[in-house]
Design an enzyme around this catalytic site. Structure first.
Site, PDB file in Angstrom:
ATOM      1  N   HIS A  41       0.840  -1.202   0.000  1.00 31.22           N
ATOM      2  CA  HIS A  41       0.000   0.000   0.000  1.00 31.22           C
ATOM      3  C   HIS A  41       0.878   1.256   0.000  1.00 31.22           C
ATOM      4  O   HIS A  41       0.607   2.217  -0.713  1.00 31.22           O
ATOM      5  CB  HIS A  41      -0.887   0.042   1.258  1.00 31.22           C
ATOM      6  CG  HIS A  41      -1.925  -1.037   1.342  1.00 31.22           C
ATOM      7  ND1 HIS A  41      -2.123  -1.795   2.471  1.00 31.22           N
ATOM      8  CD2 HIS A  41      -2.835  -1.491   0.425  1.00 31.22           C
ATOM      9  CE1 HIS A  41      -3.122  -2.643   2.264  1.00 31.22           C
ATOM     10  NE2 HIS A  41      -3.564  -2.493   1.033  1.00 31.22           N
ATOM     11  N   ARG A  52      -2.379  -6.310  -8.225  1.00 29.65           N
ATOM     12  CA  ARG A  52      -1.315  -7.289  -7.970  1.00 29.65           C
ATOM     13  C   ARG A  52      -1.361  -8.359  -9.041  1.00 29.65           C
ATOM     14  O   ARG A  52      -0.891  -8.162 -10.134  1.00 29.65           O
ATOM     15  CB  ARG A  52      -1.486  -7.895  -6.566  1.00 29.65           C
ATOM     16  CG  ARG A  52      -1.104  -6.938  -5.459  1.00 29.65           C
ATOM     17  CD  ARG A  52      -1.681  -7.337  -4.146  1.00 29.65           C
ATOM     18  NE  ARG A  52      -3.141  -7.189  -4.167  1.00 29.65           N
ATOM     19  CZ  ARG A  52      -3.931  -7.363  -3.128  1.00 29.65           C
ATOM     20  NH1 ARG A  52      -3.427  -7.724  -1.983  1.00 29.65           N
ATOM     21  NH2 ARG A  52      -5.223  -7.176  -3.227  1.00 29.65           N
ATOM     22  N   LYS A  57     -17.664  -5.771   7.527  1.00 29.48           N
ATOM     23  CA  LYS A  57     -16.383  -6.463   7.420  1.00 29.48           C
ATOM     24  C   LYS A  57     -15.693  -6.392   8.793  1.00 29.48           C
ATOM     25  O   LYS A  57     -15.547  -5.298   9.364  1.00 29.48           O
ATOM     26  CB  LYS A  57     -15.524  -5.753   6.357  1.00 29.48           C
ATOM     27  CG  LYS A  57     -14.280  -6.519   5.964  1.00 29.48           C
ATOM     28  CD  LYS A  57     -13.669  -5.928   4.701  1.00 29.48           C
ATOM     29  CE  LYS A  57     -12.301  -6.524   4.452  1.00 29.48           C
ATOM     30  NZ  LYS A  57     -11.651  -5.965   3.274  1.00 29.48           N
ATOM     31  N   SER A  81      -2.995  -7.543   3.162  1.00 34.52           N
ATOM     32  CA  SER A  81      -3.252  -7.376   4.601  1.00 34.52           C
ATOM     33  C   SER A  81      -3.597  -8.732   5.226  1.00 34.52           C
ATOM     34  O   SER A  81      -3.215  -9.008   6.370  1.00 34.52           O
ATOM     35  CB  SER A  81      -4.407  -6.405   4.823  1.00 34.52           C
ATOM     36  OG  SER A  81      -4.101  -5.149   4.293  1.00 34.52           O
TER      37      SER A  81
HETATM   38  P1  ADP Z   1      -9.950  -3.361  -0.356  1.00 31.67           P
HETATM   39  O1  ADP Z   1     -10.710  -3.907   0.808  1.00 31.67           O
HETATM   40  O2  ADP Z   1     -10.568  -2.148  -0.988  1.00 31.67           O
HETATM   41  O3  ADP Z   1      -9.505  -4.369  -1.397  1.00 31.67           O
HETATM   42  P2  ADP Z   1      -7.208  -3.254   0.535  1.00 31.67           P
HETATM   43  O4  ADP Z   1      -6.746  -2.566   1.750  1.00 31.67           O
HETATM   44  O5  ADP Z   1      -7.073  -4.732   0.504  1.00 31.67           O
HETATM   45  O6  ADP Z   1      -8.673  -2.749   0.325  1.00 31.67           O
HETATM   46  O7  ADP Z   1      -6.456  -2.676  -0.745  1.00 31.67           O
HETATM   47  C1  ADP Z   1      -6.569  -1.316  -1.139  1.00 31.67           C
HETATM   48  C2  ADP Z   1      -5.985  -1.154  -2.522  1.00 31.67           C
HETATM   49  O8  ADP Z   1      -4.583  -1.433  -2.497  1.00 31.67           O
HETATM   50  C3  ADP Z   1      -6.556  -2.093  -3.592  1.00 31.67           C
HETATM   51  O9  ADP Z   1      -6.574  -1.410  -4.833  1.00 31.67           O
HETATM   52  C4  ADP Z   1      -5.567  -3.230  -3.630  1.00 31.67           C
HETATM   53  O10 ADP Z   1      -5.599  -3.900  -4.880  1.00 31.67           O
HETATM   54  C5  ADP Z   1      -4.286  -2.461  -3.427  1.00 31.67           C
HETATM   55  N1  ADP Z   1      -3.225  -3.308  -2.859  1.00 31.67           N
HETATM   56  C6  ADP Z   1      -3.298  -4.144  -1.820  1.00 31.67           C
HETATM   57  N2  ADP Z   1      -2.125  -4.756  -1.578  1.00 31.67           N
HETATM   58  C7  ADP Z   1      -1.265  -4.291  -2.524  1.00 31.67           C
HETATM   59  C8  ADP Z   1       0.105  -4.549  -2.859  1.00 31.67           C
HETATM   60  N3  ADP Z   1       0.821  -5.447  -2.177  1.00 31.67           N
HETATM   61  N4  ADP Z   1       0.663  -3.882  -3.884  1.00 31.67           N
HETATM   62  C9  ADP Z   1      -0.092  -3.009  -4.602  1.00 31.67           C
HETATM   63  N5  ADP Z   1      -1.389  -2.717  -4.363  1.00 31.67           N
HETATM   64  C10 ADP Z   1      -1.974  -3.342  -3.347  1.00 31.67           C
END
Ligand code: ADP
Length: 164
Positions: free
Chosen positions: A17, A90, A41, A128
Site C-alpha cells: 500500500h 497485484r 467487514k 493485509s
Molecule cells: P480493499 O478492501 O478495498 O480491497 P485493501 O486494503 O485490501 O482494500 O487494498 C486497497 C488497494 O490497495 C486495492 O486497490 C488493492 O488492490 C491495493 N493493494 C493491496 N495490496 C497491494 C500490494 N501489495 N501492492 C499493490 N497494491 C496493493
C-alpha cells in the site's frame, strides 16, 4: 488541482500500500487515503487506529491526507473534490473485482477516472490478510509492514491471545 483518492480497508496498511501511495503522490497534487469504514467487514483495527497508523507511515509525504469514510466511494470523492480513484493491481486475481468496482463507480459517476498502478514486484503477493495470517502464528512480518505497524499488529494479536 488534481486530487485523487486512494481507498481501501488497509487492515493493516502494508508496504505494498505504501508503495502505491508514494507513487500516486508523485502523479497527483493531492492524494487522500480513504480508509473504508465497513460495518459488515470484521477488521483487526478500528478506523481511527488505521487512520493513525497510515498518518504515521505517510507523514513524510506532504501532499497526502488520511481520512476515514463510509458510504459510496464516489460520494466521498465528490466531498473531497477528487476526480480520480487510485487502485493497486497485484495478480490477475485482482482484475475481476477491480473491473467490477470500476464499472460501478464509472456508472455512478462517469467523470471520476480510475487509475490502476501495478504492484511493484517485491509486493505483488503481499496483502493485509497475509500479514494477519503470518502474525497470528508468530511469524516475522518485518518485510511486509512498517516497524510501527509491526509493533501494533503484534500487540493486537498478543492482546487477543490473552483475552482467550
Ligand atoms: P480493499 O478492501 O478495498 O480491497 P485493501 O486494503 O485490501 O482494500 O487494498 C486497497 C488497494 O490497495 C486495492 O486497490 C488493492 O488492490 C491495493 N493493494 C493491496 N495490496 C497491494 C500490494 N501489495 N501492492 C499493490 N497494491 C496493493
Amino acid at each position: 488541482m488534481r486530487v485523487a483518492v486512494y481507498p481501501g480497508s488497509f487492515d493493516p496498511f502494508t508496504k505494498g500500500h505504501a508503495d502505491i501511495l508514494k507513487r500516486a503522490a508523485k502523479l497527483f497534487d493531492h492524494v487522500i487515503v480513504g480508509v473504508l469504514v465497513n460495518p459488515y467487514k470484521k477488521c483487526l483495527f478500528s478506523p481511527k487506529e488505521r487512520v493513525q497508523q497510515i498518518c504515521d507511515v505517510a507523514k513524510h509525504l506532504e501532499n497526502v491526507r488520511v481520512i476515514h469514510f463510509d458510504g459510496l466511494l464516489v460520494d466521498f470523492c465528490a466531498t473531497v473534490g477528487a476526480t480520480a480513484i487510485i487502485r493497486g493491481l497485484r495478480a490477475v486475481s485482482d482484475y475481476e473485482y477491480e473491473m467490477q468496482m470500476f464499472t460501478v463507480n464509472n456508472t455512478l459517476s462517469p467523470k471520476i477516472e480510475t487509475v490502476f498502478l501495478m504492484a511493484s514486484p517485491p509486493y505483488s503477493f503481499l496483502s493485509s490478510s497475509i500479514v494477519k495470517e503470518v502474525a497470528k502464528y508468530g511469524g516475522d512480518i518485518s518485510n511486509m509492514v512498517a516497524p510501527s505497524i509491526k509493533e501494533e499488529v503484534e500487540s493486537k494479536f498478543e492482546a487477543l491471545k490473552n483475552e482467550k
